[in-house]
Design a protein around this motif. Structure first.
Motif, PDB file in Angstrom:
ATOM      1  N   ARG A  40      -7.565  -6.128  -3.390  1.00  0.00           N
ATOM      2  CA  ARG A  40      -7.994  -5.724  -2.052  1.00  0.00           C
ATOM      3  C   ARG A  40      -7.834  -6.880  -1.060  1.00  0.00           C
ATOM      4  O   ARG A  40      -8.265  -7.993  -1.302  1.00  0.00           O
ATOM      5  N   LYS A  42       0.813  -1.215   0.000  1.00  0.00           N
ATOM      6  CA  LYS A  42       0.000   0.000   0.000  1.00  0.00           C
ATOM      7  C   LYS A  42       0.853   1.276   0.000  1.00  0.00           C
ATOM      8  O   LYS A  42       0.379   2.357  -0.335  1.00  0.00           O
ATOM      9  N   LEU A 101      -5.495  -2.856  -8.413  1.00  0.00           N
ATOM     10  CA  LEU A 101      -5.482  -3.097  -6.969  1.00  0.00           C
ATOM     11  C   LEU A 101      -6.086  -4.445  -6.624  1.00  0.00           C
ATOM     12  O   LEU A 101      -7.141  -4.815  -7.137  1.00  0.00           O
ATOM     13  N   HIS A 106      -3.677  -4.649   1.254  1.00  0.00           N
ATOM     14  CA  HIS A 106      -3.864  -4.349  -0.170  1.00  0.00           C
ATOM     15  C   HIS A 106      -2.551  -4.533  -0.934  1.00  0.00           C
ATOM     16  O   HIS A 106      -1.472  -4.191  -0.439  1.00  0.00           O
TER      17      HIS A 106
END
Length: 489
Positions: free
Chosen positions: A243, A165, A241, A250
């Motif tokens: 999740r 992240k 991305l 992430h």
């Protein structure tokens, strides 16, 4: 060592084209061809090729099943599929069936040799532009099967990095390591912006922050990246991305496609375009110079000689003792007078001195009268009468453009009236041409209009001057052409 290749495509002309391409490459040999699915199955076992170029549109071909059957019978063979489809599920299922490469047919010829060399090295090849499609499958593979993702991650020729992240590298595949010139140990825990030029880093940070915050699911940018040796290259970055249960979990998948060669080709094309525009401008000026030279010769030599001949003939007529010669002499004088008038008119049409002596606007007004006289169409010219200083290059190219446009409108627009508006806006000259014809039914982006309109040529000449051309033409609504050029460029 020679690589044996089998061609499978429905159309003979395509096979011939591919064969001709491959025969130019050292170490490649085409050993067989087929035009249908069953023919492929019959011949592959006998010929034992190393690589099959398989068109998925073959008659009687069941794509996924045929690939599986070929690999079951000949496990050593590598299959590169060719298709017009870029649907994600279709591409992914073909790869899952065992294909070593997937080429879109519209770019197959450009990428074919590269694809063969890639699969020879036991890697997977994908047409440029399919990275987003496969990236989505990579993301799902991470969720469903770490082993499956790892296989693709390791063998693909596209650089892939997993980022946390904070934008630090968690994992990088061999292709990315080779692309950047760093080892895996050197890449891990590095901020991804380290490999991007400082001027681009802030923008990339902002995009990545929006991705992590959930403001967007993915983004794509084309940026220069910096190799370990300090050299720069171009890359197309696709970032998506994955999740996790928490924000801390992430992960971002960053796929980098090396487009350095593409950018270099684009740069060369732009250079060639500029050179061609320069050549076009030089040709226009050379043409005008030659026109002017011919017009001057007609006026100064042919015209003067004819005028002198007329004078002398008149003197002979006055001195003639025999009256029966008077009438023939008068007839000859009339013919000479007609020739003088035609020569004067021709010299004006070749290169009107008005363009140089009185300027562009006066020359356009003269041109309007000429078009009106020759084609029986009303041409009105309106100007703002403001000073419009311009050099010979701008003056000549603009006048040639106006002559081409007016003549073609008169011939092909089926109009009764043409209106020309010439005005200066700051340091820009704007010329608008409108007619009340039926319209040409063309778009402003058309490379060439109907009946030799030559919009592409005009547009390129104006671009060289730093100007542009806009065309609006619809059936039944007439045609409107706008030219804009800087008075100094």
């Amino acid at each position: 060592m020679t690589t044996r290749i089998f061609l499978a495509d429905e159309y003979q002309i395509v096979r011939q084209g591919i064969r001709a391409l491959l025969e130019k490459e050292p170490g490649l040999e085409v050993v067989g061809e087929a035009a249908s699915g069953p023919a492929v199955m019959r011949q592959v076992q006998d010929l034992a090729p190393d690589i099959i170029l398989l068109d998925l549109g073959l008659p009687e071909l069941q794509g996924v099943e045929t690939i599986r059957q070929i690999l079951a019978a000949s496990p050593q063979v590598k299959i590169i599929t060719l298709s017009i489809y870029d649907d994600r599920r279709f591409v992914v299922n073909i790869l899952k069936a065992g294909a070593s490469g997937y080429l879109l047919k519209d770019c197959a010829f450009e990428e074919l040799t590269k694809a063969i060399r890639t699969v020879q090295a036991s890697k997977t090849f994908l047409s440029p532009g399919l990275s987003d499609i496969v990236a989505q499958d990579y993301i799902e593979a991470l969720r469903d099967s770490e082993a499956h993702f790892r296989t693709i991650f390791e063998v693909t020729t596209i650089g892939i990095a997993l980022l946390n992240k904070d934008g630090r590298v968690v994992e990088a595949n061999p292709a990315l390591q080779q692309m950047l010139g760093y080892s895996l140990t050197e890449l891990v825990n590095q901020l991804f912006t380290v490999f991007i030029l400082p001027d681009d880093a802030s923008r990339c940070k902002a995009l990545f922050r929006e991705l992590v915050q959930g403001k967007q699911e993915s983004y794509q940018v084309e940026k220069k990246y910096v190799r370990k040796d300090g050299q720069t290259a171009w890359g197309r970055l696709n970032v998506s991305l994955i999740r996790g249960a928490k924000v801390e979990d992430h992960l971002a998948v960053c796929m980098i496609e090396d487009i350095t060669a593409q950018k270099q080709a684009e740069k060369e094309i732009r250079t060639y375009q500029e050179q061609l525009r320069s050549v076009a401008s030089e040709l226009s000026l050379t043409e005008e110079q030659e026109r002017r030279r011919l017009a001057t010769d007609l006026h100064d030599h042919v015209g003067q000689i004819l005028a002198l001949a007329q004078i002398k003939l008149g003197a002979i007529r006055e001195a003639a003792s025999s009256t029966h010669l008077v009438e023939p002499m008068d007839e000859v004088r009339r013919l000479i007078e007609q020739t003088i008038q035609y020569t004067r008119s021709l010299s004006f049409e070749l290169s009107p001195p008005i363009l140089y002596d009185l300027g562009f606007e006066a020359a356009v007004e003269w041109l309007a009268e000429l078009v009106q006289e020759q084609h029986g169409i009303t041409v009105q010219v309106q100007t703002d009468r403001s000073p419009k200083s311009m050099n010979d290059e701008i003056r000549v190219i603009l006048f040639q453009t106006m002559r081409e446009l007016l003549v073609n409108l008169a011939k092909h627009a089926n109009a009764k009236n043409i209106r020309v508006f010439i005005a200066r806006e700051d340091a820009t000259l704007q010329v608008k041409i409108e007619d009340d014809g039926l319209g040409m039914g063309i778009s402003a982006d058309a490379a060439n209009g109907p009946s030799g309109f030559g919009f592409f040529s005009i547009r390129e000449r104006l671009k060289y001057l730093g100007g542009h051309l806009e065309v609006v033409a619809e059936p039944g609504w007439g045609t409107r052409v706008t030219l804009q050029v800087p008075l100094k460029y």
